[in-house]
Design a protein around this motif. Sequence first.
Motif, PDB file in Angstrom:
ATOM      1  N   THR A  89       0.822  -1.202   0.000  1.00  0.00           N
ATOM      2  CA  THR A  89       0.000   0.000   0.000  1.00  0.00           C
ATOM      3  C   THR A  89       0.856   1.253   0.000  1.00  0.00           C
ATOM      4  O   THR A  89       0.589   2.212  -0.725  1.00  0.00           O
ATOM      5  CB  THR A  89      -0.917   0.018   1.236  1.00  0.00           C
ATOM      6  OG1 THR A  89      -1.737  -1.150   1.208  1.00  0.00           O
ATOM      7  CG2 THR A  89      -1.788   1.254   1.249  1.00  0.00           C
ATOM      8  N   GLY A  90       1.893   1.259   0.791  1.00  0.00           N
ATOM      9  CA  GLY A  90       2.761   2.427   0.851  1.00  0.00           C
ATOM     10  C   GLY A  90       3.401   2.703  -0.488  1.00  0.00           C
ATOM     11  O   GLY A  90       3.469   3.843  -0.935  1.00  0.00           O
ATOM     12  N   SER A  91       3.844   1.657  -1.164  1.00  0.00           N
ATOM     13  CA  SER A  91       4.514   1.850  -2.445  1.00  0.00           C
ATOM     14  C   SER A  91       3.544   2.359  -3.491  1.00  0.00           C
ATOM     15  O   SER A  91       3.796   3.334  -4.182  1.00  0.00           O
ATOM     16  CB  SER A  91       5.135   0.518  -2.907  1.00  0.00           C
ATOM     17  OG  SER A  91       6.093   0.072  -1.982  1.00  0.00           O
ATOM     18  N   THR A 124       1.417   7.674  18.920  1.00  0.00           N
ATOM     19  CA  THR A 124       0.072   8.044  19.339  1.00  0.00           C
ATOM     20  C   THR A 124      -0.739   8.621  18.206  1.00  0.00           C
ATOM     21  O   THR A 124      -1.928   8.788  18.310  1.00  0.00           O
ATOM     22  CB  THR A 124       0.128   9.089  20.475  1.00  0.00           C
ATOM     23  OG1 THR A 124       0.869  10.225  20.031  1.00  0.00           O
ATOM     24  CG2 THR A 124       0.793   8.500  21.692  1.00  0.00           C
ATOM     25  N   GLY A 125      -0.095   8.932  17.069  1.00  0.00           N
ATOM     26  CA  GLY A 125      -0.826   9.473  15.937  1.00  0.00           C
ATOM     27  C   GLY A 125      -1.604  10.697  16.354  1.00  0.00           C
ATOM     28  O   GLY A 125      -1.104  11.602  16.977  1.00  0.00           O
ATOM     29  N   VAL A 154      10.282  -3.555  17.416  1.00  0.00           N
ATOM     30  CA  VAL A 154       9.431  -2.374  17.596  1.00  0.00           C
ATOM     31  C   VAL A 154       8.272  -2.440  16.601  1.00  0.00           C
ATOM     32  O   VAL A 154       8.497  -2.696  15.419  1.00  0.00           O
ATOM     33  CB  VAL A 154      10.242  -1.081  17.359  1.00  0.00           C
ATOM     34  CG1 VAL A 154       9.346   0.139  17.501  1.00  0.00           C
ATOM     35  CG2 VAL A 154      11.399  -1.005  18.333  1.00  0.00           C
ATOM     36  N   PRO A 155       7.031  -2.225  17.056  1.00  0.00           N
ATOM     37  CA  PRO A 155       5.887  -2.288  16.146  1.00  0.00           C
ATOM     38  C   PRO A 155       5.966  -1.228  15.050  1.00  0.00           C
ATOM     39  O   PRO A 155       6.539  -0.149  15.246  1.00  0.00           O
ATOM     40  CB  PRO A 155       4.682  -2.025  17.062  1.00  0.00           C
ATOM     41  CG  PRO A 155       5.177  -2.315  18.435  1.00  0.00           C
ATOM     42  CD  PRO A 155       6.631  -1.968  18.444  1.00  0.00           C
ATOM     43  N   ILE A 156       5.389  -1.539  13.920  1.00  0.00           N
ATOM     44  CA  ILE A 156       5.343  -0.594  12.809  1.00  0.00           C
ATOM     45  C   ILE A 156       3.980  -0.685  12.140  1.00  0.00           C
ATOM     46  O   ILE A 156       3.382  -1.756  12.077  1.00  0.00           O
ATOM     47  CB  ILE A 156       6.457  -0.891  11.781  1.00  0.00           C
ATOM     48  CG1 ILE A 156       6.414   0.126  10.630  1.00  0.00           C
ATOM     49  CG2 ILE A 156       6.328  -2.298  11.230  1.00  0.00           C
ATOM     50  CD1 ILE A 156       7.565  -0.020   9.658  1.00  0.00           C
ATOM     51  N   ARG A 176       1.545   8.249   6.646  1.00  0.00           N
ATOM     52  CA  ARG A 176       2.628   8.257   7.617  1.00  0.00           C
ATOM     53  C   ARG A 176       2.995   6.830   8.015  1.00  0.00           C
ATOM     54  O   ARG A 176       2.128   5.970   8.098  1.00  0.00           O
ATOM     55  CB  ARG A 176       2.231   9.032   8.882  1.00  0.00           C
ATOM     56  CG  ARG A 176       2.007  10.517   8.667  1.00  0.00           C
ATOM     57  CD  ARG A 176       1.706  11.210   9.980  1.00  0.00           C
ATOM     58  NE  ARG A 176       0.499  10.668  10.602  1.00  0.00           N
ATOM     59  CZ  ARG A 176       0.098  10.975  11.823  1.00  0.00           C
ATOM     60  NH1 ARG A 176       0.811  11.816  12.564  1.00  0.00           N
ATOM     61  NH2 ARG A 176      -1.009  10.454  12.320  1.00  0.00           N
ATOM     62  N   ILE A 177       4.272   6.611   8.254  1.00  0.00           N
ATOM     63  CA  ILE A 177       4.748   5.356   8.822  1.00  0.00           C
ATOM     64  C   ILE A 177       4.927   5.580  10.320  1.00  0.00           C
ATOM     65  O   ILE A 177       5.641   6.491  10.735  1.00  0.00           O
ATOM     66  CB  ILE A 177       6.082   4.922   8.182  1.00  0.00           C
ATOM     67  CG1 ILE A 177       5.880   4.648   6.685  1.00  0.00           C
ATOM     68  CG2 ILE A 177       6.634   3.687   8.871  1.00  0.00           C
ATOM     69  CD1 ILE A 177       7.179   4.400   5.941  1.00  0.00           C
TER      70      ILE A 177
END
Length: 216
Positions: A18-20, A98-99, A81-83, A91-92
């Motif tokens: 999706t990001g790409s 916390t967005g 670490v979660p991603i 945004r990544i």
Amino acid sequence: MNKKTWFIGASLFGMLVTGSVGVYAGSNLPQIQAYLNNKVGIFVNNSEFKPVDDKGNRHYPITYNNSTYLPVRAVSEALGVPIQYDQATNRILIGNSTGAGNGNGGSTGTSASRPQHLPSDFPLPSDAKKIELIESASGGKKSVYYTLQTKQSLSQLIQTYNTYLQQQQYGNLVDSSSDNTIDIAAAKSQMSVVIEGSIVNSETGLIEYTIIWSAS
């Protein structure tokens, strides 16, 4: 393959795609000339780390303009670490992000806040502690993998989720819970949920369980 492995693999791969696609399709990003640098080794705490994609293909660092760049997913996995990728804001989010106040990301033993994509009326214990949270939303599909801890009574927890799923008219409701475990699965239309976990400390009554929810 267990549910967690499948979910994480599917979600992270989906975020990568999706990001790409979301970034490159119809965008005005400047093109650059970079190099795959297979000469650089990656070591985490003195142990070699070889990042791969979901098919086992190696990921290599990229060198551009005298700087070396690592795949963000690889760094996340290496450090534990979660991603997640927030398509709405492009945004990544890495770590306990916390967005916009939604408490996205993951962190051991932190106070829980409601996952962004979980239905607003989905029951969560008031004393919930977030252990892990992975969310994905793309192409109209949403998914949540949420592990949390609570000291709420196990029998009360089981009853709460059974009542909620029945009220929301989930079909195929299967409750295989026991005196020490919670194991509930249900589905309706294009929505499904699995709730599973157990008592991890019999003295304190601490329960750790995972909510796996998806909708399309």
